[in-house]
Design a protein around this motif. Structure first.
Motif, PDB file in Angstrom:
ATOM      1  N   THR A 155      -5.109  36.259 -26.364  1.00 11.22           N
ATOM      2  CA  THR A 155      -5.805  36.419 -27.639  1.00 11.22           C
ATOM      3  C   THR A 155      -7.120  35.650 -27.723  1.00 11.22           C
ATOM      4  OG1 THR A 155      -4.684  34.534 -28.681  1.00 11.22           O
ATOM      5  CG2 THR A 155      -3.577  36.692 -28.792  1.00 11.22           C
TER       6      THR A 155
ATOM      7  N   ASP B  13      -9.959  40.233 -18.224  1.00 17.43           N
ATOM      8  CA  ASP B  13     -10.622  40.245 -19.524  1.00 17.43           C
ATOM      9  C   ASP B  13     -10.659  38.840 -20.116  1.00 17.43           C
ATOM     10  OD1 ASP B  13     -11.006  42.941 -19.364  1.00 17.43           O
ATOM     11  OD2 ASP B  13      -9.345  43.466 -20.702  1.00 17.43           O
TER      12      ASP B  13
ATOM     13  N   MET C 216     -11.122  36.739 -23.360  1.00 21.24           N
ATOM     14  CA  MET C 216     -11.080  36.915 -24.801  1.00 21.24           C
ATOM     15  C   MET C 216     -11.989  35.893 -25.481  1.00 21.24           C
ATOM     16  SD  MET C 216      -9.073  39.465 -24.928  1.00 21.24           S
ATOM     17  CE  MET C 216      -8.754  39.634 -26.697  1.00 21.24           C
ATOM     18  N   LYS C 217     -12.576  36.282 -26.597  1.00 19.55           N
ATOM     19  CA  LYS C 217     -13.438  35.361 -27.333  1.00 19.55           C
ATOM     20  C   LYS C 217     -12.591  34.258 -27.961  1.00 19.55           C
ATOM     21  CE  LYS C 217     -16.882  34.969 -30.997  1.00 19.55           C
ATOM     22  NZ  LYS C 217     -17.633  35.650 -32.077  1.00 19.55           N
TER      23      LYS C 217
ATOM     24  N   GLN D 132      -8.962  38.231 -35.746  1.00 20.00           N
ATOM     25  CA  GLN D 132      -8.899  39.522 -35.062  1.00 20.00           C
ATOM     26  C   GLN D 132      -9.339  39.296 -33.613  1.00 20.00           C
ATOM     27  OE1 GLN D 132      -7.752  42.299 -36.485  1.00 20.00           O
ATOM     28  NE2 GLN D 132      -7.488  41.290 -38.468  1.00 20.00           N
TER      29      GLN D 132
ATOM     30  N   GLU E  48     -10.670  39.556 -29.979  1.00 23.31           N
ATOM     31  CA  GLU E  48     -11.588  40.534 -29.403  1.00 23.31           C
ATOM     32  C   GLU E  48     -11.976  40.121 -27.989  1.00 23.31           C
ATOM     33  OE1 GLU E  48     -15.839  40.210 -30.837  1.00 23.31           O
ATOM     34  OE2 GLU E  48     -14.828  39.183 -32.509  1.00 23.31           O
ATOM     35  N   VAL E  49     -12.273  41.130 -27.179  1.00 27.60           N
ATOM     36  CA  VAL E  49     -12.665  40.877 -25.796  1.00 27.60           C
ATOM     37  C   VAL E  49     -14.087  40.346 -25.775  1.00 27.60           C
ATOM     38  CG1 VAL E  49     -13.084  41.906 -23.534  1.00 27.60           C
ATOM     39  CG2 VAL E  49     -11.117  42.648 -24.889  1.00 27.60           C
TER      40      VAL E  49
END
Length: 479
Positions: free
Chosen positions: A166, A356, A358-359, A378, A380-381
């Motif tokens: 996440t 990936d 994630m932020k 929320q 986000e990638v």
């Protein structure tokens, strides 16, 4: 009307016009900045009469307001486990705020537009308005482990942990820290101001969040980025590269031990990561060239500018190096490479998450005074740093760092599960080396990715930083 009087009247009207324009400009365009200016004492005094929302970790209030007592209508800000959470939570004090207290101030003081309906409802029912509560993503066990580990060494440093899936920040501790309660008093303001001045002037700089706002040479932890670039450009874990005792890169670049890697034979990429071979990884960087190395670093988040999580994060730097000597040294995390611990945690997290990144984010949710959620994170990638195949290859290579026959970071291993890691020992311009460890676990279901740096430890990352990372990972996994 004679001419002098007419001129005076026109001049007076012009002055009134300028005055009105100035007042209009201030009220229209400068009101908010003046209201929030740190020297606006009235703003601070008024803020003390507000019931400021709490900051929570799990169900624990780590920052909250309570009445001063007596005839006073003011509220005092209180901090629980203040030293442990200060690098993130910050302090709310006379004239200013830091950390989450500042970044989420509009929610905490109730002025955010998302709280307008709730505030209007309170006004109709006669309830005193209250700020919203801010729930952080931090894991108390991981934060405690980071603090205990770094403080036990007595060195400055930082530790950051992320949820790879996440981007939630599970821990962010910076040593040395401070107790925000010592600077937040509204009844002993002179002592609080004196303490703040001491913190600002301290050579140890306890107000600096080293996990987010200090950059270091990442040393050999950056070899993960170099290996990723090699794999993304056609290499395999069994691809080999010359690994001599030393390279002449303007000045000698030796290995961490006397002698070559792999008994003087070309070394595989996988084995070079396991033992942390300098010369082969420097050769890989020069073989790949400046553009490919630069692109891979940026894919992980370097050179992407400042970031907000919502705390400000300093940019990590990996310049485009056209000089082969500098490029070779950058391949092992030296030369001009500079990274925050958060950035290196993002590198480990990207590998753990199949490529990936994630932020990162620190605020899980915000709830108004009626316990209604008005904002939720929320995920986000941030970037697609590497392919899933490259991520799997890197994972297996990093497992060897903690449990291989020639493992360089066995102190980061956790009994009963596989841990992927990478050590780092970074040379500094002056003083002993900085010591790093990045890792994630468990390999089959990554729940936490960590980066730890110990400033001027003078030993290896596998000796000083790895045990701290291990304790942090265990705290998350065993929760």
């Amino acid at each position: 009307m004679n001419k002098p009087i007419r001129r005076l009247a026109i001049f007076s009207l012009a002055l009134f016009g300028v005055l009105m324009l100035n007042v209009s400009w201030i009220q229209t365009f400068q009101a908010e900045s003046l209201q929030e200016h740190p020297y606006n004492r009235r703003q601070f005094v008024e803020s003390l009469t507000q019931h400021r929302g709490s900051i929570l970790v799990g169900s624990e209030e780590v920052a909250y307001s309570e009445p001063v007592g007596g005839d006073s209508e003011q509220f005092q800000r209180k901090y629980k486990n203040g030293q442990m959470y200060a690098p993130v939570v910050g302090a709310f004090r006379a004239g200013s705020a830091t950390g989450i207290e500042r970044a989420e101030n509009s929610f905490l003081d109730g002025s955010n537009q998302l709280l307008a309906v709730n505030n209007f409802r309170d006004m109709l029912t006669g309830e005193e308005p209250e700020g919203a509560d801010v729930y952080l993503t931090l894991n108390s066990g991981a934060q405690q482990a980071a603090m205990d580990g770094l403080e036990s060494l007595g060195n400055n440093g930082a530790a950051v942990a992320l949820d790879p899936e996440t981007g939630a920040v599970l821990a962010s501790y910076s040593s040395p820290s401070y107790d925000p309660s010592s600077v937040a008093s509204v009844t002993e303001t002179e002592q609080a101001a004196k303490k703040w001045t001491e913190l600002e002037q301290s050579e140890q700089n306890p107000l600096l969040n080293r996990g987010l706002n200090e950059v270091y040479p990442p040393g050999s932890t950056y070899k993960v980025v170099t290996a990723a670039a090699a794999l993304e450009n056609g290499a395999t874990p069994e691809s080999t590269m010359a690994a001599p005792e030393s390279l002449d890169l303007g000045a000698p670049l030796p290995n961490a031990w006397p002698g070559p890697c792999n008994d003087g034979n070309p070394d595989t990429l996988a084995h070079s990561i396991e033992i942390s071979c300098n010369t082969s990884m420097a050769n890989w960087a020069m073989e790949l060239g400046p553009e490919k190395m630069h692109e891979q670093a940026e894919a992980f988040g370097f050179n992407q500018g400042p970031m907000e999580i919502p705390l400000d994060v300093t940019e990590s730097s990996s310049p485009l190096e056209t000089d082969p000597n500098i490029l070779g040294r950058s391949g092992i995390g030296q030369a001009n490479i500079e990274s925050t611990p958060l950035q290196m945690a993002m590198v480990a997290s990207g590998v753990a998450n199949g490529g990936d990144v994630m932020k990162p984010y620190l605020v899980d949710s915000v709830q108004n005074s009626n316990l209604e959620e008005v904002k939720a994170a929320q995920p986000e990638v941030f970037s697609e740093a590497i392919s899933s195949g490259t991520a799997e290859d890197l994972t297996q290579m990093m497992i060897a760092v903690t449990e291989g026959d020639e493992a360089s970071g066995p102190a980061g291993a956790i009994p009963g599960m596989q841990v992927a890691g990478k050590t780092g020992t970074a040379e500094t311009a002056t003083g002993p080396t900085h010591n790093w460890f990045i890792s994630f676990a468990p390999v089959d279901d990554p729940q936490v990715a960590v980066a730890v740096v110990v400033e001027n430890g003078g030993e290896s990352g596998g000796t000083l930083a790895a045990p701290i990372a291990k304790e942090m990972m265990e705290a998350v996994i065993n929760e």
